[in-house]
Design a protein around this motif. Structure first.
Motif, PDB file in Angstrom:
ATOM      1  N   PRO A 128       6.663   2.188   0.097  1.00  0.00           N
ATOM      2  CA  PRO A 128       7.167   3.424  -0.517  1.00  0.00           C
ATOM      3  C   PRO A 128       8.288   4.056   0.300  1.00  0.00           C
ATOM      4  N   ALA A 129       9.317   4.502  -0.408  1.00  0.00           N
ATOM      5  CA  ALA A 129      10.418   5.203   0.253  1.00  0.00           C
ATOM      6  C   ALA A 129       9.940   6.548   0.789  1.00  0.00           C
ATOM      7  N   LEU A 130      10.555   6.989   1.859  1.00  0.00           N
ATOM      8  CA  LEU A 130      10.267   8.303   2.455  1.00  0.00           C
ATOM      9  C   LEU A 130       8.792   8.458   2.793  1.00  0.00           C
ATOM     10  N   SER A 131       8.206   7.372   3.266  1.00  0.00           N
ATOM     11  CA  SER A 131       6.809   7.403   3.690  1.00  0.00           C
ATOM     12  C   SER A 131       6.722   6.846   5.111  1.00  0.00           C
ATOM     13  N   PRO A 132       5.586   7.044   5.795  1.00  0.00           N
ATOM     14  CA  PRO A 132       5.468   6.519   7.167  1.00  0.00           C
ATOM     15  C   PRO A 132       5.630   5.003   7.264  1.00  0.00           C
ATOM     16  N   ILE A 133       5.394   4.280   6.156  1.00  0.00           N
ATOM     17  CA  ILE A 133       5.522   2.819   6.210  1.00  0.00           C
ATOM     18  C   ILE A 133       6.807   2.338   5.541  1.00  0.00           C
ATOM     19  N   SER A 134       7.702   3.254   5.225  1.00  0.00           N
ATOM     20  CA  SER A 134       8.967   2.856   4.591  1.00  0.00           C
ATOM     21  C   SER A 134       9.704   1.857   5.477  1.00  0.00           C
ATOM     22  N   GLY A 135      10.087   0.728   4.880  1.00  0.00           N
ATOM     23  CA  GLY A 135      10.789  -0.310   5.628  1.00  0.00           C
ATOM     24  C   GLY A 135       9.883  -1.241   6.397  1.00  0.00           C
ATOM     25  N   LEU A 136       8.561  -1.029   6.289  1.00  0.00           N
ATOM     26  CA  LEU A 136       7.604  -1.923   6.930  1.00  0.00           C
ATOM     27  C   LEU A 136       6.979  -2.809   5.865  1.00  0.00           C
ATOM     28  N   PHE A 137       6.890  -4.106   6.132  1.00  0.00           N
ATOM     29  CA  PHE A 137       6.430  -5.041   5.109  1.00  0.00           C
ATOM     30  C   PHE A 137       5.173  -5.818   5.525  1.00  0.00           C
ATOM     31  N   ASN A 138       4.896  -5.853   6.823  1.00  0.00           N
ATOM     32  CA  ASN A 138       3.672  -6.492   7.295  1.00  0.00           C
ATOM     33  C   ASN A 138       2.546  -5.451   7.304  1.00  0.00           C
ATOM     34  N   VAL A 139       2.345  -4.827   6.153  1.00  0.00           N
ATOM     35  CA  VAL A 139       1.384  -3.734   6.019  1.00  0.00           C
ATOM     36  C   VAL A 139       0.356  -4.109   4.958  1.00  0.00           C
ATOM     37  N   SER A 140      -0.838  -3.514   5.063  1.00  0.00           N
ATOM     38  CA  SER A 140      -1.954  -3.878   4.204  1.00  0.00           C
ATOM     39  C   SER A 140      -2.727  -2.653   3.769  1.00  0.00           C
TER      40      SER A 140
ATOM     41  N   SER B 202      -2.000 -16.047   1.427  1.00  0.00           N
ATOM     42  CA  SER B 202      -0.779 -16.070   2.221  1.00  0.00           C
ATOM     43  C   SER B 202      -1.009 -16.417   3.683  1.00  0.00           C
ATOM     44  N   GLY B 203      -2.228 -16.648   4.128  1.00  0.00           N
ATOM     45  CA  GLY B 203      -2.457 -16.999   5.513  1.00  0.00           C
ATOM     46  C   GLY B 203      -3.757 -16.426   6.015  1.00  0.00           C
ATOM     47  N   ARG B 204      -4.057 -16.609   7.287  1.00  0.00           N
ATOM     48  CA  ARG B 204      -5.308 -16.142   7.856  1.00  0.00           C
ATOM     49  C   ARG B 204      -5.110 -14.759   8.463  1.00  0.00           C
ATOM     50  N   LEU B 205      -5.272 -13.736   7.660  1.00  0.00           N
ATOM     51  CA  LEU B 205      -5.116 -12.352   8.070  1.00  0.00           C
ATOM     52  C   LEU B 205      -6.350 -11.577   7.652  1.00  0.00           C
ATOM     53  N   ALA B 206      -6.610 -10.455   8.330  1.00  0.00           N
ATOM     54  CA  ALA B 206      -7.771  -9.648   7.965  1.00  0.00           C
ATOM     55  C   ALA B 206      -7.659  -9.150   6.534  1.00  0.00           C
ATOM     56  N   TYR B 207      -6.468  -8.727   6.145  1.00  0.00           N
ATOM     57  CA  TYR B 207      -6.172  -8.268   4.788  1.00  0.00           C
ATOM     58  C   TYR B 207      -4.839  -8.881   4.352  1.00  0.00           C
ATOM     59  N   PRO B 208      -4.650  -9.114   3.057  1.00  0.00           N
ATOM     60  CA  PRO B 208      -3.328  -9.527   2.587  1.00  0.00           C
ATOM     61  C   PRO B 208      -2.275  -8.471   2.914  1.00  0.00           C
ATOM     62  N   THR B 209      -1.074  -8.905   3.145  1.00  0.00           N
ATOM     63  CA  THR B 209       0.033  -7.999   3.455  1.00  0.00           C
ATOM     64  C   THR B 209       0.992  -7.918   2.277  1.00  0.00           C
ATOM     65  N   LEU B 210       1.855  -6.924   2.316  1.00  0.00           N
ATOM     66  CA  LEU B 210       2.864  -6.777   1.264  1.00  0.00           C
ATOM     67  C   LEU B 210       3.795  -7.973   1.251  1.00  0.00           C
TER      68      LEU B 210
ATOM     69  N   GLU C 233      -5.234   2.940  -0.298  1.00  0.00           N
ATOM     70  CA  GLU C 233      -4.143   3.141  -1.257  1.00  0.00           C
ATOM     71  C   GLU C 233      -2.797   3.274  -0.566  1.00  0.00           C
ATOM     72  N   LEU C 234      -2.642   2.540   0.519  1.00  0.00           N
ATOM     73  CA  LEU C 234      -1.366   2.573   1.226  1.00  0.00           C
ATOM     74  C   LEU C 234      -0.246   2.049   0.332  1.00  0.00           C
ATOM     75  N   ILE C 235      -0.546   0.973  -0.389  1.00  0.00           N
ATOM     76  CA  ILE C 235       0.421   0.382  -1.319  1.00  0.00           C
ATOM     77  C   ILE C 235      -0.290   0.137  -2.635  1.00  0.00           C
ATOM     78  N   ILE C 236       0.123   0.835  -3.673  1.00  0.00           N
ATOM     79  CA  ILE C 236      -0.467   0.687  -4.998  1.00  0.00           C
ATOM     80  C   ILE C 236       0.652   0.569  -6.029  1.00  0.00           C
ATOM     81  N   PRO C 237       0.374  -0.006  -7.181  1.00  0.00           N
ATOM     82  CA  PRO C 237       1.406  -0.123  -8.208  1.00  0.00           C
ATOM     83  C   PRO C 237       1.911   1.245  -8.661  1.00  0.00           C
ATOM     84  N   VAL C 238       3.202   1.317  -8.856  1.00  0.00           N
ATOM     85  CA  VAL C 238       3.847   2.537  -9.350  1.00  0.00           C
ATOM     86  C   VAL C 238       4.493   2.223 -10.695  1.00  0.00           C
ATOM     87  N   ALA C 239       4.150   3.011 -11.698  1.00  0.00           N
ATOM     88  CA  ALA C 239       4.702   2.817 -13.048  1.00  0.00           C
ATOM     89  C   ALA C 239       5.890   3.749 -13.257  1.00  0.00           C
TER      90      ALA C 239
END
Length: 600
Positions: free
Chosen positions: A542-554, A404-412, A561-567
């Motif tokens: 994740p809803a109701l988390s410190p990063i809720s509504g933030l999308f440029n996160v890695s 997705s671009g030149r970033l240190a880590y992929p973002t959401l 495990e900031l963002i992991i698959p949820v079943a």
């Protein structure tokens, strides 16, 4: 059969590429360095006053390895004396400033209780015949495991040993130590060469892969394995290209070469290691073939070394020899006999080769060059040709890099965009038969291109949001693409989707990327019956988390495990329809169980 897809607010594809072994040492054989320089001692340091230098003035371990480590012991010394290897870059030490978190990384070796580290080195001396001790220890002096060898003579001799730590180190701030008794060695000179230290490897392969990295890649269930990379194949010159026949056999007989990114390639990860790795992953190998083009300045293609057409035949012949080595009969072909002499009698499976790397950029010579190779390889009925372009007339196309671009880590948000793109690839799987994410692996202290789906250091790894997208798409793979109404196009943005059906499990997969910044509720209608519930796997902020509504996160090494698959599972009261909310900037795979579909 199909799916009708509306919103309330307006592959069968395969993946994979790249490398990493469990070798603990950097600069293990002093390849690609200038003897007598400081750089030649990269990762090596004296212990207790020994004098170190790299020299080519004494005969090397083999003709492929002309350089050796010369260790001179002072005339006056007491106690153990020798040298240490600091390993590859270890884990990070983090600290915060008022505005951000900073991480520094130090060299290191992971020391794990219960592991057996198998090591070896060569040594010789005209005067010293005493014991040599080897150990894993912390930089502060704590010893975790030790062993010793004896029998040094005037000619090179290989010494093997095992180290079995009884306790794990608290961090990676550890070294490999080689010492002799100062009193016995005073005033003497000892030469060393070709060091190696391997902890346990994936599936126990000799010279094999790091377990956690290989397991992470295996979890994506890759169907193809493209190697040995693109620029790695080309080199900066004809002579520094990837020469397959110099990457096989004993590591002592592999000369290595100057790499493309400022370091030396040992070629310890050679042709057989790649083939074995692909086999262990149950992935189809795609073998990169040198096309006669090396790399230079990407902004000025005229600087690139190009083999003239009249001089190309030796390179074509070399590629044919490589293919014969891979698939040739062990009794009737020279290549097969060579492979068998190295321990592999059975031919490998090989149906695909890739000619060059991004050679379509070289339009003046691309067409005749590809034609020459295709004409040569045409008789090999098991082989098909791939390149890194997409056309509507080639049903065997490998689509290249999609980061997705030149970033240190992929973002959401980057991962969601990649997933949107991948829905198009899967929808057109009659044309795009495979895709490879590049690069796949990135050491946090030594990388050239970013982002990568997996980032690691000496002991840790982090699976990125892009990794999870690759895994979700690959693991949930149908056998047939289903039509949807409407079809997903740019007009349906920010929602993109693809539906497929697996004819053995009678499972319908609906993969959806919401690249927008708001939740979207979709009304989904089906023209086939399903059971009373569905399941979903999703990544999102994740809803109701410190990063809720933030999308440029890695996900990072510090926060993996900031963002992991949820079943989840959900009820479907009606047999032919349901509503589903796709979170803002998310990727979701819905699975539905149905009866056999005959009209797909």
């Amino acid at each position: 059969m199909g799916i009708q897809f509306t919103t309330s607010s307006n592959c069968l594809f395969k993946n994979r590429r790249v490398q990493v072994q469990t070798e603990a040492f950097t600069n293990r054989a002093f390849q690609g360095v200038i003897p007598g320089t400081q750089n030649a001692l990269n990762s090596w340091q004296p212990y207790n006053g020994a004098f170190l230098s790299v020299t080519s003035k004494t005969k090397g371990v083999t003709s492929a390895l002309p350089n050796s480590l010369q260790v001179r012991i002072p005339n006056v010394v007491t106690g153990p004396i020798g040298f240490e290897n600091t390993g590859y870059w270890g884990n990070g030490l983090s600290f915060k400033t008022p505005t951000r978190r900073l991480t520094t990384y130090t060299p290191g070796i992971k020391v794990q209780e219960g592991w057996t580290y198998k090591g070896s080195f060569y040594a010789k001396s005209d005067s010293f015949t005493g014991k040599i001790s080897v150990s894993l220890k912390s930089k502060q002096g704590t010893t975790f495991a030790t062993s010793s060898v004896s029998g040094v003579a005037k000619e090179w001799k290989k010494f093997s040993f095992e180290l079995e730590p009884t306790v794990s180190a608290a961090n990676d701030d550890n070294v490999f130590s080689v010492t002799v008794d100062g009193g016995a060695a005073a005033g003497k000179t000892i030469f060393f060469g070709m060091f190696s230290l391997f902890p346990p490897t994936y599936r126990g392969r000799e010279n094999g892969m790091r377990i956690d990295l290989a397991q992470a890649l295996a979890a994506t269930k890759p169907s193809i394995w493209r190697f040995p990379g693109g620029n790695n194949l080309e080199g900066h010159s004809f002579d520094t290209r990837w020469k397959w026949n110099e990457t096989i056999g004993r590591i002592e007989d592999r000369p290595g070469r100057v790499g493309d990114w400022g370091y030396s390639n040992t070629d310890g990860l050679g042709l057989l290691e790649y083939l074995n790795w692909a086999e262990d992953l149950e992935a189809e190998p795609i073998l990169g073939i040198y096309s006669g083009i090396s790399i230079a300045n990407y902004s000025d293609l005229a600087t690139w070394p190009v083999v003239p057409e009249q001089d190309l035949q030796p390179y074509i012949d070399d590629a044919l020899n490589e293919i014969e080595f891979v698939i040739g009969d062990a009794k009737t072909t020279e290549g097969g006999k060579l492979r068998a002499s190295l321990g592999r009698t059975e031919p490998y499976e090989l149906r695909f080769i890739e000619i060059g790397n991004e050679d379509q950029e070289w339009q003046p010579v691309f067409r005749w060059r590809i034609c020459r190779f295709m004409h040569t390889y045409k008789p090999h009925s098991k082989l098909a040709l791939t390149d890194q372009t997409v056309t509507s007339t080639n049903d065997l196309v490998l689509l290249g890099d999609i980061p997705s671009g030149r970033l240190a880590y992929p973002t959401l948000e980057g991962a969601a965009a990649e997933a949107a793109y991948m829905t198009g690839m899967e929808r057109n799987s009659d044309v795009v038969f495979a895709s490879a994410y590049a690069p796949s692996l990135q050491h946090i202290r030594s990388y050239e291109w970013t982002p990568d789906i997996i980032t690691y250091d000496a002991s840790r790894l982090v699976k990125s949001t892009s990794y999870y997208v690759q895994e979700m798409f690959s693991v949930n793979r149908g056998t047939h693409v289903l039509q949807t109404s409407p079809a997903s196009t740019s007009d349906t943005a920010p929602l993109f989707w693809i539906a497929s059906y697996h004819n053995e499990t009678n499972t319908v997969f609906l993969k959806v990327s919401n690249t927008g910044t708001t939740d979207l509720v979709a009304k989904i209608f089906l023209d086939f019956p399903i059971t009373g519930f569905g399941t979903a796997t999703s990544i999102s902020s994740p809803a109701l988390s410190p990063i809720s509504g933030l999308f440029n996160v890695s996900n990072t090494l510090e926060d993996p495990e900031l963002i992991i698959p949820v079943a989840s599972s959900f009820a479907i009261p009606l047999p032919d329809r349901f509503n589903y909310t796709f979170p803002a900037t998310s990727v979701t795979v819905i699975s539905l169980q149905t009866s056999p579909l005959t009209a797909v």
